[in-house]
Write an enzyme that holds these catalytic residues in place. Structure first.
Site, PDB file in Angstrom:
ATOM      1  N   GLU A  94       0.844  -1.201   0.000  1.00 31.86           N
ATOM      2  CA  GLU A  94       0.000   0.000   0.000  1.00 31.86           C
ATOM      3  C   GLU A  94       0.878   1.248   0.000  1.00 31.86           C
ATOM      4  OE1 GLU A  94      -3.014  -2.064   3.228  1.00 31.86           O
ATOM      5  OE2 GLU A  94      -2.226  -0.063   3.610  1.00 31.86           O
ATOM      6  N   SER A  99      10.315   6.863   9.391  1.00 27.33           N
ATOM      7  CA  SER A  99       9.751   6.512  10.697  1.00 27.33           C
ATOM      8  C   SER A  99      10.152   5.081  11.041  1.00 27.33           C
ATOM      9  CB  SER A  99       8.230   6.616  10.619  1.00 27.33           C
ATOM     10  OG  SER A  99       7.649   6.062  11.773  1.00 27.33           O
ATOM     11  N   CYS A 142      -2.453   1.277   8.733  1.00 35.01           N
ATOM     12  CA  CYS A 142      -1.396   0.707   7.907  1.00 35.01           C
ATOM     13  C   CYS A 142      -1.590  -0.795   7.707  1.00 35.01           C
ATOM     14  CB  CYS A 142      -0.103   0.999   8.656  1.00 35.01           C
ATOM     15  SG  CYS A 142       1.344   0.238   8.021  1.00 35.01           S
ATOM     16  N   GLY A 153       5.930  -2.094   6.811  1.00 31.65           N
ATOM     17  CA  GLY A 153       7.311  -2.544   6.965  1.00 31.65           C
ATOM     18  C   GLY A 153       8.122  -1.677   7.900  1.00 31.65           C
ATOM     19  N   GLU A 154       9.229  -2.254   8.359  1.00 31.28           N
ATOM     20  CA  GLU A 154      10.198  -1.514   9.182  1.00 31.28           C
ATOM     21  C   GLU A 154      11.309  -1.053   8.241  1.00 31.28           C
ATOM     22  OE1 GLU A 154      11.066  -0.180  12.363  1.00 31.28           O
ATOM     23  OE2 GLU A 154      12.598   0.399  10.918  1.00 31.28           O
ATOM     24  N   ASN A 162      -5.837   4.087  14.900  1.00 29.77           N
ATOM     25  CA  ASN A 162      -6.828   3.717  13.887  1.00 29.77           C
ATOM     26  C   ASN A 162      -7.360   2.326  14.214  1.00 29.77           C
ATOM     27  OD1 ASN A 162      -7.282   5.607  11.647  1.00 29.77           O
ATOM     28  ND2 ASN A 162      -5.075   5.472  11.367  1.00 29.77           N
ATOM     29  N   CYS A 177      -1.213  -2.694  14.714  1.00 24.87           N
ATOM     30  CA  CYS A 177      -0.914  -2.445  13.296  1.00 24.87           C
ATOM     31  C   CYS A 177      -1.205  -3.670  12.449  1.00 24.87           C
ATOM     32  CB  CYS A 177       0.547  -2.047  13.153  1.00 24.87           C
ATOM     33  SG  CYS A 177       1.064  -1.871  11.439  1.00 24.87           S
ATOM     34  N   SER A 206       9.475   5.642  16.690  1.00 25.71           N
ATOM     35  CA  SER A 206       8.178   5.178  17.206  1.00 25.71           C
ATOM     36  C   SER A 206       8.349   4.661  18.617  1.00 25.71           C
ATOM     37  CB  SER A 206       7.647   4.056  16.305  1.00 25.71           C
ATOM     38  OG  SER A 206       7.494   4.542  14.998  1.00 25.71           O
ATOM     39  N   LEU A 207       7.888   5.426  19.557  1.00 23.16           N
ATOM     40  CA  LEU A 207       8.103   5.122  20.977  1.00 23.16           C
ATOM     41  C   LEU A 207       6.915   4.330  21.537  1.00 23.16           C
ATOM     42  CD1 LEU A 207      10.210   5.747  23.140  1.00 23.16           C
ATOM     43  CD2 LEU A 207       9.046   7.915  23.552  1.00 23.16           C
ATOM     44  N   HIS A 208       5.752   4.941  21.525  1.00 25.10           N
ATOM     45  CA  HIS A 208       4.477   4.306  21.910  1.00 25.10           C
ATOM     46  C   HIS A 208       4.354   3.939  23.381  1.00 25.10           C
ATOM     47  CE1 HIS A 208       4.023   4.357  17.690  1.00 25.10           C
ATOM     48  NE2 HIS A 208       4.654   3.240  17.440  1.00 25.10           N
TER      49      HIS A 208
HETATM   50  S1  SF4 Z   1       3.702   0.090  13.099  1.00 22.73           S
HETATM   51 FE1  SF4 Z   1       5.419  -0.020  11.639  1.00 22.73          FE
HETATM   52  S2  SF4 Z   1       6.956  -1.251  12.713  1.00 22.73           S
HETATM   53 FE2  SF4 Z   1       5.014  -1.640  13.777  1.00 22.73          FE
HETATM   54  S3  SF4 Z   1       4.156  -3.484  12.769  1.00 22.73           S
HETATM   55 FE3  SF4 Z   1       3.313  -1.668  11.714  1.00 22.73          FE
HETATM   56  S4  SF4 Z   1       4.664  -1.350   9.981  1.00 22.73           S
HETATM   57 FE4  SF4 Z   1       5.775  -2.672  11.415  1.00 22.73          FE
END
Ligand code: SF4
Length: 354
Positions: free
Chosen positions: A95, A194, A336, A162-163, A292, A122, A217-219
């Site tokens: 996407e 990110s 995502c 993806g990372e 989301n 996610c 990305s801390l969260h």
């Molecule tokens: S937020 Fe980013 S790092 Fe975490 S699972 Fe989704 S795509 Fe992967």
């Protein structure tokens, strides 16, 4: 993990196209012509490249397709967000999203099929990682999005599936291509990567010397909670992320932004805000993102808007710059990876021709 086939012309740097032209006994200026056909005129096939000799085009076509991705489905949202599902040559899908924030227009790009980090909120990580994208498959997302709009996509955020730091070579190459002044000519300041902060990937990214913006990305403000929310893929600890923010700033002069997805009852308490305010240190930029909804975890929801605002206000008390994001595109499965998951269960209608 590697992409399956030869990269597309869209995934070659200009220097590589120059080498290709030299090998095919073509003058150096052909490389610039080719590069502009792909990235400025956005030709999707060699047929359109009318100022190039036919025999040369045929030899190129035998080695590199111009693009390898197909637009399979487009999902416009009532708030202007436009999400594309692209089919890859091996049948996988990714996407990418056009986010209109007038006057700025942003392309959000993916770097992998699936994701091994597995953040609990996610959809991209719900089924693990399948493979890395090639540089061409990353660049083509931008080109495919741009082909469908009159608005110039001047900003890129690498925040899709993806990372990114698990795929640094292809990512770095794609970003160099998008920054080439003979092509899309994006400024480094207009690009944000990110990441969940895998330490090895961070070192690789530093070595690439890209002066782009970094969003970490801390969260969660503690390792115990963060390891529940961001469980896999060698993501760094909270202390690792603080160290990365300092080192990125020292290496590039760029401010670093921390990202924090707000989930009701999980990381949205007053004490979470207090701890977060302490640990951002001198990097006083935080993006707060109300979660989301995702179909596979219906119990995880965003806090109410007034609660999100209170959380943001607590952070602002210490001078932190807080960007409290709107939830966008719920009607197009904006979270995502949602569209890709849907497409695996049932075919989606094709996009209107652009
Ligand atoms: S937020 Fe980013 S790092 Fe975490 S699972 Fe989704 S795509 Fe992967």
């Amino acid at each position: 993990m590697a992409p399956p086939s030869a990269d597309s012309l869209a995934g070659l740097e200009r220097s590589e196209i120059e080498a290709l032209c030299a090998r095919l006994d073509q003058p150096a200026y052909r490389a610039r012509q080719l590069f502009r056909w792909v990235h400025v005129q956005r030709a999707a096939s060699y047929e359109a490249m009318s100022n190039l000799p036919r025999a040369f085009r045929e030899r190129l076509a035998a080695e590199h397709p111009v693009q390898t991705t197909q637009r399979e489905h487009e999902a416009p949202s009532g708030d202007g967000t436009r999400k594309l599902l692209l089919r890859l040559a091996d049948g996988e899908a990714v996407e990418c999203v056009h986010i209109p924030d007038t006057p700025r227009h942003t392309a959000c790009l993916s770097t992998q099929v699936g994701c091994g980090v597995g953040c609990i909120f996610c959809a991209s990580g719900a089924e693990g990682v399948v493979r890395n994208l090639s540089s061409g498959e990353i660049v083509e997302q931008y080109l495919q999005l741009q082909a469908g709009t009159q608005d110039r996509l001047r900003n890129v955020v690498v925040m899709g599936i993806g990372e990114p730091l698990h795929n640094v070579p292809a990512l770095a190459k794609a970003l160099r291509i998008l920054q080439d002044p003979e092509g899309v000519d994006l400024g480094a300041r207009r690009i944000t990567v990110s990441t969940s902060g895998p330490p090895r990937g961070f070192e690789q990214l530093l070595r690439e010397g890209l002066r782009v913006n970094l969003a970490l990305s801390l969260h969660a403000a503690s390792d115990a909670l963060r390891s529940r929310l961001v469980p896999g893929g060698g993501a760094g600890t909270v202390a690792d992320l603080q160290g990365m923010a300092d080192r990125w700033f020292e290496a590039t002069g760029r401010d670093v932004t921390f990202e924090y997805v707000l989930i009701q009852g999980i990381n949205d308490r007053d004490e979470d805000a207090e701890a977060l305010a302490r640990l951002v240190g001198r990097h006083r930029n935080i993006n707060l993102i109300p979660m989301n909804p995702v179909s596979f975890a219906p119990a995880l929801v965003a806090p109410l808007p007034e609660h999100c605002k209170r959380f943001a206000d607590r952070l602002r008390r210490d001078g932190t710059v807080v960007n409290l994001r709107r939830q966008r595109g719920d009607d197009v499965a904006a979270a995502c990876g949602q569209l890709r998951l849907h497409s695996k269960k049932q075919p989606l209608p094709p996009p209107a021709p652009s």
